[in-house]
Design an enzyme around this catalytic site. Structure first.
Site, PDB file in Angstrom:
ATOM      1  N   HIS A  48       0.819  -1.222   0.000  1.00  0.00           N
ATOM      2  CA  HIS A  48       0.000   0.000   0.000  1.00  0.00           C
ATOM      3  C   HIS A  48       0.851   1.271   0.000  1.00  0.00           C
ATOM      4  CE1 HIS A  48      -3.658  -2.223   0.243  1.00  0.00           C
ATOM      5  NE2 HIS A  48      -3.315  -2.818   1.374  1.00  0.00           N
ATOM      6  N   HIS A  74      17.394  44.826  -8.929  1.00  0.00           N
ATOM      7  CA  HIS A  74      17.385  43.353  -8.812  1.00  0.00           C
ATOM      8  C   HIS A  74      17.500  42.710 -10.172  1.00  0.00           C
ATOM      9  CE1 HIS A  74      15.954  39.304  -7.621  1.00  0.00           C
ATOM     10  NE2 HIS A  74      16.330  39.650  -6.420  1.00  0.00           N
TER      11      HIS A  74
HETATM   12 ZN   LIG Z   1      -6.088  -6.175  -0.048  1.00  0.00          ZN
END
Ligand SMILES: [Zn+2]
Length: 442
Positions: free
Chosen positions: A267, A347
């Site tokens: 997962h 700048h």
């Molecule tokens: Zn599963």
């Protein structure tokens, strides 16, 4: 030969079933309901006050330990991957998954019960084109636990080639399959969850899996396979791994066109790939800004902007808002950067580069206009509080036109809001950041 574009699908009618929840061991009823096009999959908690719903989106991912949990605020929905896998693989793009508990019934540990419900409800076309994520270049994620996922281009469909391996490489299994409804129903959906005894023993002791039994999981202990029903396939484990991958990747909210090579997936790795895909999706979205700046309805011109924002030259960093999306949570502003900007004088002399902080200021102003549009009141004003994850990727120079994107991601009560912003010049993201605002009375 061009074929007709694939369309989105939902369920023909509502259907459901009851069973036991894995973690609490209590009875839970699940109902699947049809939903309109572009709705996506949402979970609904019938058991809570006001019956809140939550998008099955990777942004809402909370936990990937053993199963996949999504959440918002204090609300959680656990073990979403099997029902999401069935919906995705059976071709359902839009549905409400209603439950009277914090997780769906575990069934026999496979996705079979969900496929049965989907078939009872029927699947119907909705006449709106499906959304796809086409893999254009190889993508890959790797985790410390040894999981490796590689996504390759393949415009013919979605295919998964998976290798699973247990402790000491026992139960090494390989399978390669197209993800289409007929094959999923027959070859993947019946594959049950499997667990290693040493992993579940501490959980059983702590009583964390009250509903867990040999009826809803196959337990592997050493070389032995324990289950009430014998293995359904000799390679049932790799099939279940594929089932989980489909469910976790469904959190990207669209269909994948590509070939996934998965080695020892889990997962956590699946979620990491889903995040990478979501990031690539928003990067591509950023590049599809219209180069011709539209005028008129749906945007704001400089005059309208100055009626809302108190900023004036040289601190007004947005020339025009070119669009608000329909839901009102996104907008795009434009700023033309000229050599006459006062900041270029210092700048830097001889090498004019727009200061990054001015880009953050531009993002803050566009986000404020978005918040104003949502609140529809000028009595309060959003004050910029903090910026996270700010990155400056490319220099912005005189002559550049910046497209400033803002998306409202969180609004907490009446007082706080968060917006994800990025600036685009010539089809490339030049800067990005997450901005937080508080509302104060004027
Ligand atoms: Zn599963």
């Amino acid at each position: 030969m061009a074929s007709a574009p694939e369309v989105q699908h939902t369920l023909g009618k509502s259907a459901g079933f009851s069973g036991m929840s894995l973690h609490t061991g209590e009875k839970v009823s699940l109902k699947l309901h049809p939903a309109p096009a572009n709705h996506g999959i949402k979970f609904k908690r019938k058991d809570l006050a006001e019956e809140p719903t939550i998008d099955a989106k990777i942004d809402n991912l909370k936990m990937v330990e053993r199963s996949t949990t999504i959440g918002e605020g204090s609300m959680r929905v656990h073990t979403v991957e099997h029902v999401l896998s069935a919906l995705s693989a059976m071709g359902v793009d839009n549905a409400i998954v209603e439950m009277d508990a914090n997780e769906p019934p575990i069934g026999d540990g496979s996705a079979k019960a969900y496929v049965d419900v989907i078939k009872r409800a029927g699947v119907t076309a909705q006449g709106v084109p499906r959304k796809f994520f086409h893999v254009r270049e190889p993508m890959h994620v790797e985790t410390k636990s040894g999981a490796m996922l590689i996504l390759l281009p393949d415009d013919d469909g979605f295919r998964i080639s998976c290798t699973q391996a247990g402790p000491n490489n026992r139960f090494t299994q390989f399978m390669s399959t197209d993800i289409v409804p007929e094959l999923f129903e027959r070859e993947i959906a019946p594959a049950r969850t499997f667990v290693y005894y040493e992993d579940v023993e501490p959980l059983m002791e702590k009583n964390l899996i009250k509903g867990g039994s040999l009826e809803n999981a196959v337990v592997v202990r050493g070389d032995a396979v324990l289950s009430k029903e014998p293995l359904r396939f000799t390679d049932e484990f790799v099939r279940h791994k594929i089932l989980d991958i489909i469910g976790d990747l469904a959190l990207i909210g669209c269909r994948i066109r590509g070939h996934l090579i998965a080695v020892k997936p889990g997962h956590a790795a699946n979620a990491e790939l889903a995040r990478a895909i979501a990031k690539e999706q928003s990067r591509r979205e950023a590049l599809t800004v219209p180069r011709v700046v539209p005028k008129g309805d749906g945007g704001l011109d400089a005059d309208e902007i100055m009626q809302i924002l108190p900023h004036r030259y040289p601190f007004l960093m947005v020339d025009r808002i070119i669009s608000f999306d329909e839901g009102g949570t996104k907008c795009v502003g434009v700023k033309s950067v000229t050599i006459n900007e006062p900041f270029f004088q210092g700048h830097f002399p001889g090498h004019p580069v727009m200061p990054g902080v001015m880009q953050v200021e531009a993002m803050a102003q566009v986000a404020s206009l978005l918040l104003f549009k949502l609140a529809k009141t000028t009595s309060r004003i959003g004050y910029f509080m903090s910026a996270d994850d700010v990155k400056f990727r490319k220099p912005v120079m005189p002559g550049d036109t910046i497209f400033i994107h803002a998306e409202l991601t969180k609004a907490r009560g009446e007082r706080l809001a968060k917006a994800k912003c990025h600036c685009v010049v010539n089809d490339a993201v030049v800067s990005e950041g997450e901005l937080m605002f508080t509302f104060l009375d004027r």
